[in-house]
Design an enzyme around this catalytic site. Structure first.
Site, PDB file in Angstrom:
ATOM      1  N   ARG A 106     -47.066  -4.526 -15.251  1.00  0.00           N
ATOM      2  CA  ARG A 106     -48.360  -4.664 -14.574  1.00  0.00           C
ATOM      3  C   ARG A 106     -49.067  -3.302 -14.561  1.00  0.00           C
ATOM      4  NH1 ARG A 106     -52.362  -8.246 -13.263  1.00  0.00           N
ATOM      5  NH2 ARG A 106     -52.858  -8.337 -11.047  1.00  0.00           N
ATOM      6  N   THR A 384     -56.658 -14.049 -19.424  1.00  0.00           N
ATOM      7  CA  THR A 384     -55.208 -14.020 -19.520  1.00  0.00           C
ATOM      8  C   THR A 384     -54.690 -14.912 -20.651  1.00  0.00           C
ATOM      9  OG1 THR A 384     -55.221 -13.660 -17.127  1.00  0.00           O
ATOM     10  CG2 THR A 384     -53.104 -14.215 -18.060  1.00  0.00           C
ATOM     11  N   ASN A 404     -57.341  -9.180 -17.374  1.00  0.00           N
ATOM     12  CA  ASN A 404     -58.109  -9.826 -16.316  1.00  0.00           C
ATOM     13  C   ASN A 404     -59.247 -10.644 -16.905  1.00  0.00           C
ATOM     14  OD1 ASN A 404     -58.394 -10.658 -13.720  1.00  0.00           O
ATOM     15  ND2 ASN A 404     -59.651  -8.956 -13.056  1.00  0.00           N
ATOM     16  N   ASP A 426     -58.157  -7.119  -8.991  1.00  0.00           N
ATOM     17  CA  ASP A 426     -57.125  -7.955  -8.365  1.00  0.00           C
ATOM     18  C   ASP A 426     -56.613  -7.355  -7.055  1.00  0.00           C
ATOM     19  OD1 ASP A 426     -57.156 -10.138  -9.989  1.00  0.00           O
ATOM     20  OD2 ASP A 426     -55.410  -9.593 -11.171  1.00  0.00           O
ATOM     21  N   SER A 455     -50.845 -10.126  -8.421  1.00  0.00           N
ATOM     22  CA  SER A 455     -51.183 -11.007  -9.545  1.00  0.00           C
ATOM     23  C   SER A 455     -50.805 -12.445  -9.211  1.00  0.00           C
ATOM     24  CB  SER A 455     -50.388 -10.545 -10.769  1.00  0.00           C
ATOM     25  OG  SER A 455     -50.515 -11.469 -11.827  1.00  0.00           O
ATOM     26  N   SER A 456     -51.330 -13.362 -10.015  1.00  0.00           N
ATOM     27  CA  SER A 456     -50.912 -14.765  -9.914  1.00  0.00           C
ATOM     28  C   SER A 456     -50.126 -15.209 -11.146  1.00  0.00           C
ATOM     29  CB  SER A 456     -52.136 -15.679  -9.768  1.00  0.00           C
ATOM     30  OG  SER A 456     -52.863 -15.359  -8.618  1.00  0.00           O
ATOM     31  N   GLY A 475     -55.264 -18.466 -16.159  1.00  0.00           N
ATOM     32  CA  GLY A 475     -56.113 -19.240 -15.249  1.00  0.00           C
ATOM     33  C   GLY A 475     -56.301 -18.613 -13.885  1.00  0.00           C
ATOM     34  N   GLY A 476     -56.077 -17.287 -13.763  1.00  0.00           N
ATOM     35  CA  GLY A 476     -56.352 -16.600 -12.498  1.00  0.00           C
ATOM     36  C   GLY A 476     -55.599 -17.231 -11.345  1.00  0.00           C
TER      37      GLY A 476
HETATM   38  N1  GLY Z   1     -55.579 -10.924 -13.492  1.00  0.00           N
HETATM   39  C1  GLY Z   1     -55.145 -12.155 -13.030  1.00  0.00           C
HETATM   40  C2  GLY Z   1     -53.815 -12.113 -12.379  1.00  0.00           C
HETATM   41  O1  GLY Z   1     -53.045 -11.217 -12.635  1.00  0.00           O
HETATM   42  O2  GLY Z   1     -53.508 -12.951 -11.587  1.00  0.00           O
END
Ligand code: GLY
Length: 576
Positions: A106, A384, A404, A426, A455-456, A475-476
């Protein structure tokens, strides 16, 4: 178009899924036979990346070499989704030791970052967390691929990076899918001359069929192939990155790059009914939020419920888990997150105490200690990428990678071809201020130098005792609910194809609404949910881009599928 899409969706996808899901009566084998595998598979968001992964496996590489090849190739062919100017999470399974790790690549906040760096003199959030070099965290992808190649691969990095280098140097043909995404952010791309030079050489977004050549990026990849970590984070490339960022008003320093560290983390593991789940841990919220939802759902017999009841309990569990995301989650190297407590059944029970089978809970009633905003999700937001790999020896990789938003910050560092992420968005840049995904956060995810933003991304392995699934999606904020819905479907017998094409719906605590793809909810289900007090938001589009590999340990069959919503491909091959 929307109606046609939804009608087709239901006929092709949902009806077969319903019957497959009902077929859960077959007894599972007590003891699985020893497995001798001959099939291997790659499923990714771009056909060229899938081909690169298969090529490396055929040249004698293992799943980890193939992961390096696919990561680097996606970085070249999907500049709208990921890149070496970004980061991600690589979930690795080592078949020999039956062991899993998450490689955390990350991005981190630069050392000169400050808590309020995106707040103007009037106390309002600026656009700098989204556009330009100030929006960029220190990239982790180059460090992650060198780490994976050096520690777990069989092939030299130069061999695994060769397909990506070739595609950057010689070019590849753009698709309509690419052009559509570039058009969404054209105004951002136009702000940066180096970006224009590469991605809009004739002053506009190129049409499908245009050959995109990225010579500078090819050279940077060659430098990484030759020098590993140092090829990006030290020396000539690092100098170019830092001087270009600083000249454009950014705050990167050479020490930021020099100090970047990949972290190997123990993934989140849990059980739901017949399922074993292995998923991303902090700084991704994915595994924790998904397991919390599953813990809350474990008291229900979902297949026995009608559609509206089923959706109501799933949405109520999502609401509560996403509330915890906003309130408690952040980089646990910086803040104290009580992960065991959040994942405990007693926590699930506490959350469920105010559940009503008849009425929607109001997120407003949970706002205390979190926020007082009414965030709106950016309807266009997409980002993503994801890939899944299974090799001949049973090693597995699920990796979700990002810069992102589409084309990240839009900023390319001069002379490098490296498009920088806008992952700083984020972070929770101000309590109550929603990010691009409509997500809000608390102090736990506030900016600090060297910290990783929450993050997701949720690369995931599932096992139901007979079958293994390797999956994930972009998909965020909706990544987690997509993986969750597919995990529930897998536990009820769904195939790889059914999992990727499952109709999608989502609740993330705030905004307090059920978002859904057109056609994902039937009219009577919508009416019932509305009568219970739920607010329904038809997004009038599809979302996500899931890639799944399923390995049936009993039949030894491997199947793989890429989302019909996008252009990715899944390929299964048999060893000779
Ligand atoms: N940038 C989207 C995530 O990491 O969730």
């Amino acid at each position: 178009m929307g109606k046609l899409w939804s009608a087709c969706f239901y006929l092709i996808i949902c009806l077969p899924l319903l019957s497959a899901c009902d077929d859960s009566s077959e007894p599972k084998p007590d003891v699985l036979e020893t497995i001798s595998k001959s099939e291997y598979a790659v499923a990714s968001a771009h056909p060229l990346a899938t081909q690169a992964g298969i090529k490396i496996l055929q040249e004698g590489g293992n799943a980890f070499d193939a992961a390096v090849a696919v990561t680097a190739t996606l970085a070249v062919v999907e500049p709208y989704a990921s890149g070496i100017g970004g980061g991600g999470f690589w979930l690795l399974h080592f078949a020999d030791e039956d062991y899993d790790i998450m490689v955390d690549g990350r991005e981190v906040a630069p050392f000169a970052a400050t808590r309020d760096m995106y707040i103007d003199a009037q106390g309002n959030p600026t656009k700098n967390s989204v556009t330009g070099p100030l929006a960029a965290g220190i990239p982790g992808t180059p460090a992650a691929i060198t780490h994976i190649a050096e520690n777990y691969g069989r092939l030299p990095l130069s061999q695994s990076l060769a397909p990506a280098i070739e595609l950057a140097r010689d070019g590849f043909l753009l698709t309509e899918f690419y052009a559509k995404r570039a058009k969404v952010v054209v105004e951002r791309l136009q702000q940066f001359p180096e970006t224009m030079k590469i991605f809009m050489p004739n002053g506009e977004v190129p049409q499908a069929g245009f050959k995109l050549v990225q010579s500078d990026l090819a050279q940077v990849l060659e430098q990484i192939a030759a020098d590993g970590f140092d090829g990006f984070y030290r020396g000539d490339v690092a100098q170019k990155l830092v001087s270009s960022v600083q000249q454009a008003g950014g705050i990167w320093q050479l020490e930021d790059l020099d100090d970047y560290q990949v972290i190997e983390r123990k993934p989140i593991k849990g059980n739901y009914k017949n399922l074993e789940i292995v998923s991303a841990t902090l700084p991704s919220s994915g595994g924790i939020v998904m397991m919390q939802v599953l813990n809350m759902l474990s008291q229900f017999d979902l297949p026995a419920m009608n559609e509206a009841q089923r959706k109501h309990v799933i949405v109520e569990a999502m609401r509560r888990a996403y509330y915890d995301r906003a309130r408690y989650l952040g980089d646990k190297d910086f803040v104290n997150v009580q992960v065991d407590e959040l994942l405990s059944m007693s926590h699930a029970e506490k959350h469920w105490a105010d559940f009503s089978a008849q009425h929607a809970t109001r997120s407003e009633d949970y706002l205390e200690n979190v926020l007082d905003d009414k965030p709106k999700v950016n309807e266009q937001a997409q980002n993503t990428t994801h890939f899944s790999i299974l090799d001949q020896d049973g090693n597995q990789v699920a990796a979700t990678l990002s810069i992102n938003y589409y084309f990240g910050s839009g900023f390319v560092a001069k002379g490098t071809g490296v498009l920088l992420n806008n992952e700083m968005d984020d972070f929770s840049i101000q309590p109550g201020h929603a990010n691009l995904w409509g997500l809000v956060g608390s102090e736990a995810n506030a900016i600090e130098p060297g910290k990783r933003m929450l993050s997701s991304m949720s690369p995931t392995f599932l096992s139901d005792g007979q079958r293994i699934a390797i999956l994930g999606t972009p998909g965020g904020s909706r990544i987690i609910s997509m993986v969750l819905l597919s995990a529930l479907a897998f536990s009820e017998g769904a195939s790889a194809e059914q999992m990727v094409n499952l109709p999608r719906y989502h609740h993330q605590f705030l905004p307090d609404e059920i978002q859904y793809e057109s056609g994902a909810l039937q009219a009577d289900t919508i009416a019932t949910l509305q009568s219970m007090g739920h607010v329904l938001n038809d997004l009038e589009r599809s979302y996500g881009n899931m890639h799944v590999i399923v390995w049936d340990l009993k039949t030894k069959q491997v199947t793989a599928a890429s989302d019909l919503r996008a252009i990715g491909t899944a390929q299964v091959e048999t060893s000779q």
